[in-house]
Scaffold this motif. Sequence first.
Motif, mmCIF file in Angstrom:
data_model
loop_
_atom_site.group_PDB
_atom_site.id
_atom_site.type_symbol
_atom_site.label_atom_id
_atom_site.label_comp_id
_atom_site.label_asym_id
_atom_site.label_seq_id
_atom_site.Cartn_x
_atom_site.Cartn_y
_atom_site.Cartn_z
ATOM 1 N N MET A 1 0.608 -1.217 0.259
ATOM 2 C CA MET A 1 0.357 0.075 0.006
ATOM 3 C C MET A 1 0.704 1.620 0.227
ATOM 4 O O MET A 1 2.165 1.150 0.876
ATOM 5 C CB MET A 1 -0.690 0.046 0.947
ATOM 6 C CG MET A 1 -2.368 -0.680 1.192
ATOM 7 S SD MET A 1 -3.010 -0.247 2.593
ATOM 8 C CE MET A 1 -4.042 -1.885 2.271
ATOM 9 N N LEU A 31 -12.653 -7.494 -6.261
ATOM 10 C CA LEU A 31 -11.216 -7.251 -6.063
ATOM 11 C C LEU A 31 -10.786 -8.067 -4.941
ATOM 12 O O LEU A 31 -11.343 -9.203 -4.703
ATOM 13 C CB LEU A 31 -11.246 -5.968 -4.320
ATOM 14 C CG LEU A 31 -11.589 -4.485 -4.958
ATOM 15 C CD1 LEU A 31 -12.231 -3.791 -3.541
ATOM 16 C CD2 LEU A 31 -10.898 -4.055 -5.560
ATOM 17 N N GLU A 33 -8.722 -7.997 -2.605
ATOM 18 C CA GLU A 33 -8.111 -7.889 -1.001
ATOM 19 C C GLU A 33 -8.670 -7.014 -1.219
ATOM 20 O O GLU A 33 -8.664 -5.774 -1.502
ATOM 21 C CB GLU A 33 -6.685 -8.174 -1.209
ATOM 22 C CG GLU A 33 -6.792 -8.291 0.412
ATOM 23 C CD GLU A 33 -4.744 -8.131 1.286
ATOM 24 O OE1 GLU A 33 -4.368 -9.498 0.918
ATOM 25 O OE2 GLU A 33 -4.771 -7.501 0.974
ATOM 26 N N LEU A 34 -9.906 -7.220 -0.089
ATOM 27 C CA LEU A 34 -10.728 -6.360 0.361
ATOM 28 C C LEU A 34 -10.342 -5.906 1.905
ATOM 29 O O LEU A 34 -10.733 -6.960 2.381
ATOM 30 C CB LEU A 34 -12.102 -5.971 0.524
ATOM 31 C CG LEU A 34 -13.053 -4.867 1.308
ATOM 32 C CD1 LEU A 34 -12.664 -3.670 0.506
ATOM 33 C CD2 LEU A 34 -14.176 -5.703 0.996
ATOM 34 N N THR A 95 -9.565 -0.263 2.146
ATOM 35 C CA THR A 95 -9.456 -0.233 0.776
ATOM 36 C C THR A 95 -9.565 0.832 -0.394
ATOM 37 O O THR A 95 -11.431 1.274 0.348
ATOM 38 C CB THR A 95 -9.719 -2.059 0.025
ATOM 39 O OG1 THR A 95 -9.054 -2.422 0.486
ATOM 40 C CG2 THR A 95 -9.179 -1.948 -0.671
ATOM 41 N N SER A 96 -8.509 1.390 -0.731
ATOM 42 C CA SER A 96 -9.463 3.040 -1.110
ATOM 43 C C SER A 96 -8.103 3.103 -3.214
ATOM 44 O O SER A 96 -7.513 2.539 -2.750
ATOM 45 C CB SER A 96 -8.689 4.016 -0.480
ATOM 46 O OG SER A 96 -9.860 3.919 0.787
ATOM 47 N N ASN A 99 -4.262 3.728 -1.784
ATOM 48 C CA ASN A 99 -3.524 2.384 -1.140
ATOM 49 C C ASN A 99 -4.256 1.804 -2.333
ATOM 50 O O ASN A 99 -3.606 0.006 -0.988
ATOM 51 C CB ASN A 99 -3.985 2.290 0.376
ATOM 52 C CG ASN A 99 -5.609 2.639 0.591
ATOM 53 O OD1 ASN A 99 -6.156 1.373 -0.009
ATOM 54 N ND2 ASN A 99 -6.055 3.047 1.584
ATOM 55 N N SER A 100 -4.610 1.316 -2.936
ATOM 56 C CA SER A 100 -4.463 -0.338 -3.818
ATOM 57 C C SER A 100 -3.662 -0.200 -4.682
ATOM 58 O O SER A 100 -3.000 0.226 -5.329
ATOM 59 C CB SER A 100 -5.703 -0.148 -4.646
ATOM 60 O OG SER A 100 -6.928 -0.406 -3.684
ATOM 61 N N GLU A 101 -3.138 -2.113 -4.840
ATOM 62 C CA GLU A 101 -1.978 -2.420 -5.684
ATOM 63 C C GLU A 101 -2.912 -2.013 -7.591
ATOM 64 O O GLU A 101 -4.082 -2.129 -7.532
ATOM 65 C CB GLU A 101 -1.196 -3.332 -5.361
ATOM 66 C CG GLU A 101 -0.821 -3.812 -4.272
ATOM 67 C CD GLU A 101 0.153 -2.554 -4.156
ATOM 68 O OE1 GLU A 101 1.382 -1.888 -5.819
ATOM 69 O OE2 GLU A 101 0.742 -1.428 -3.097
ATOM 70 N N ASN A 105 -5.790 0.898 -8.638
ATOM 71 C CA ASN A 105 -5.586 1.591 -7.984
ATOM 72 C C ASN A 105 -5.555 3.625 -8.390
ATOM 73 O O ASN A 105 -6.279 2.711 -9.606
ATOM 74 C CB ASN A 105 -4.426 1.659 -7.876
ATOM 75 C CG ASN A 105 -3.291 1.721 -9.225
ATOM 76 O OD1 ASN A 105 -3.410 1.187 -9.549
ATOM 77 N ND2 ASN A 105 -2.113 2.349 -8.937
ATOM 78 N N PHE A 109 -9.507 2.329 -10.531
ATOM 79 C CA PHE A 109 -10.149 1.778 -8.793
ATOM 80 C C PHE A 109 -11.459 1.619 -8.795
ATOM 81 O O PHE A 109 -12.501 2.595 -9.486
ATOM 82 C CB PHE A 109 -10.412 2.607 -7.611
ATOM 83 C CG PHE A 109 -10.743 2.533 -6.071
ATOM 84 C CD1 PHE A 109 -9.918 0.870 -5.457
ATOM 85 C CD2 PHE A 109 -11.884 2.039 -6.044
ATOM 86 C CE1 PHE A 109 -9.773 0.547 -4.679
ATOM 87 C CE2 PHE A 109 -12.454 1.553 -4.087
ATOM 88 C CZ PHE A 109 -10.955 0.755 -3.902
#
Lengths: 313, 313
Positions: A1, A31, A33-34, A95-96, A99-101, A105, A109
């Motif tokens: 993140m 997603l 990962e949440l 998760t936003s 800060n997501s990959e 991201n 997103f």
Amino acid sequence: MKENTYYSESDHGPWHTANLGEFTLEEGMTLPELNLAYATHGKLNNARDNAILVPTWYSGTNKIMEQVYVGPGRALDPEKYFVIIANQIGNGISTSPHNSEPPFNKGSFPNIRIADDVRAQHKLITEHLKIDTLALVVGGSMGAQQTYEWAVRYPDMVKRAAPIAGYAKNTDHDYLYAQTLIEAITSDPGYNEGKYSSHLDVKEGLKRHAKIWSVMGFSTEFFAQECWKELGFTSVMAFQTDFMEALFTQMDPNNLLCMAWKWQRGDVSRASDGDLSLGALSYQSEDLRHAHRYRYVFYGIEDCQREQEMIAG
Amino acid sequence: MKENTYYSESDHGPWHTANLGEFTLEEGMTLPELNLAYATHGKLNNARDNAILVPTWYSGTNKIMEQVYVGPGRALDPEKYFVIIANQIGNGISTSPHNSEPPFNKGSFPNIRIADDVRAQHKLITEHLKIDTLALVVGGSMGAQQTYEWAVRYPDMVKRAAPIAGYAKNTDHDYLYAQTLIEAITSDPGYNEGKYSSHLDVKEGLKRHAKIWSVMGFSTEFFAQECWKELGFTSVMAFQTDFMEALFTQMDPNNLLCMAWKWQRGDVSRASDGDLSLGALSYQSEDLRHAHRYRYVFYGIEDCQREQEMIAG
């Protein structure tokens, strides 16, 4: 993140993070990962029936909800209740966009709906915290949208619901308002379709966004009575620049846009073809057979109602 | 004068133009020539005491005021009254940024105050039309600001004043609101500090400006009751794009900014150090000795009050 210093645990924590794993969203995308970040106050009793869930409003985190509502003798008293404040998806703590990959991201997103938050929170409450009843769900604005969704989606689990200043189905007027906030940001050339390298590239857009919030987010009486003085400011302009603009220019534009899109489309009647009438809210789950109960009458705890009146007044 | 097809006499006329010659503004600068465009309905009676003055609101021209208020059996009945609708400075019909010559054109047009409009209208009424009493001054929004200024500045001439939805002294909240409109325009790269070559260079800014107007310029009830249907639109979005955006994208950005600056600073108490209390409004003219009369009580004609209630309701 990746980090934005505004969204730090030193400023907004402490918080816990529940990794809910792969999560398929209402709009169809999954997603990988949440993560749902949440803060708790007080203790769960032996009967496990004194939990209160507080979802967050637009741009808010668990910290502001705590500052507004939680404390001994206050609306949400941790000496009596186990208060769980759940950060909404996209608010920068859960998760936003920021800060997501990749590939999910920034401006890529996926779109999130209120029902995604509520389904994720349900997972958090039932699977991670092993709680199967909520003494109260209470929230303001987007927190109210989540509260309504909780009541309609999991009526047997929600003993009381107190949505404050929000809609079960968002209105055209409110949709347009959120659109002016969105365009204040996206019109900034620095926004660059979400591919800015720093949120400060969008500073001017964030400032305009803050100004529109000042106009619509506070009442005529707030300005007529100069309530900004109580917040420690000596002029409206100081309130505007040193509080509103200083606050919002720290935030991530894509995070705000994620929440604004969600806010515009909040609607508990999505599964009943937009029909909010009694009986229409049948949904496709047996859990929701009593959904219509929640159409007109919502009960909050006494303290909370008083707080609500204070806010409404 | 340069033309913008929106501000044509075929769409907004017919009108008369009074050349008031050199005009020194409240802010100190002198315009080499001030033209005040006005439209009249009905006839001045022999006693010359049946004149009604209607100043225009933000972005409005004499045409919209006519459409809203004037007609046999309507609030302002030309069979009884001599109705004079005076276009405010900067509205595109009277002297404005877009129709002025260098060095006072476009973004270099000087700042105008409500008092400039009222002093110019006073010249028009007394010197050009040879009228020394007004049965009524009535206007909404910026028209209300001009109405208040008329009442305070020329109390012996104004027999009745009906300011609708406006302030004698503009509020902080309203100032901020106008600021969001200003910045919707000036943030458009096409605005280029007022030196655009066509108003369409600023189309995106004008559209954002229109959207903010939709949110704040209409009531929650307007949207809840879907009043846009009465205007012939089938959806809120159609109302937004085909009416609001279609309307405002025809206008000249510098004209709008001229009016917005003026609106933000409307204040009848400028000469009494901001004191609006009874007795404080002494001004420096004997004409204003009764100014305080107008602080709390404003009288409109019956029809007009009914119209006002309709609008307020």
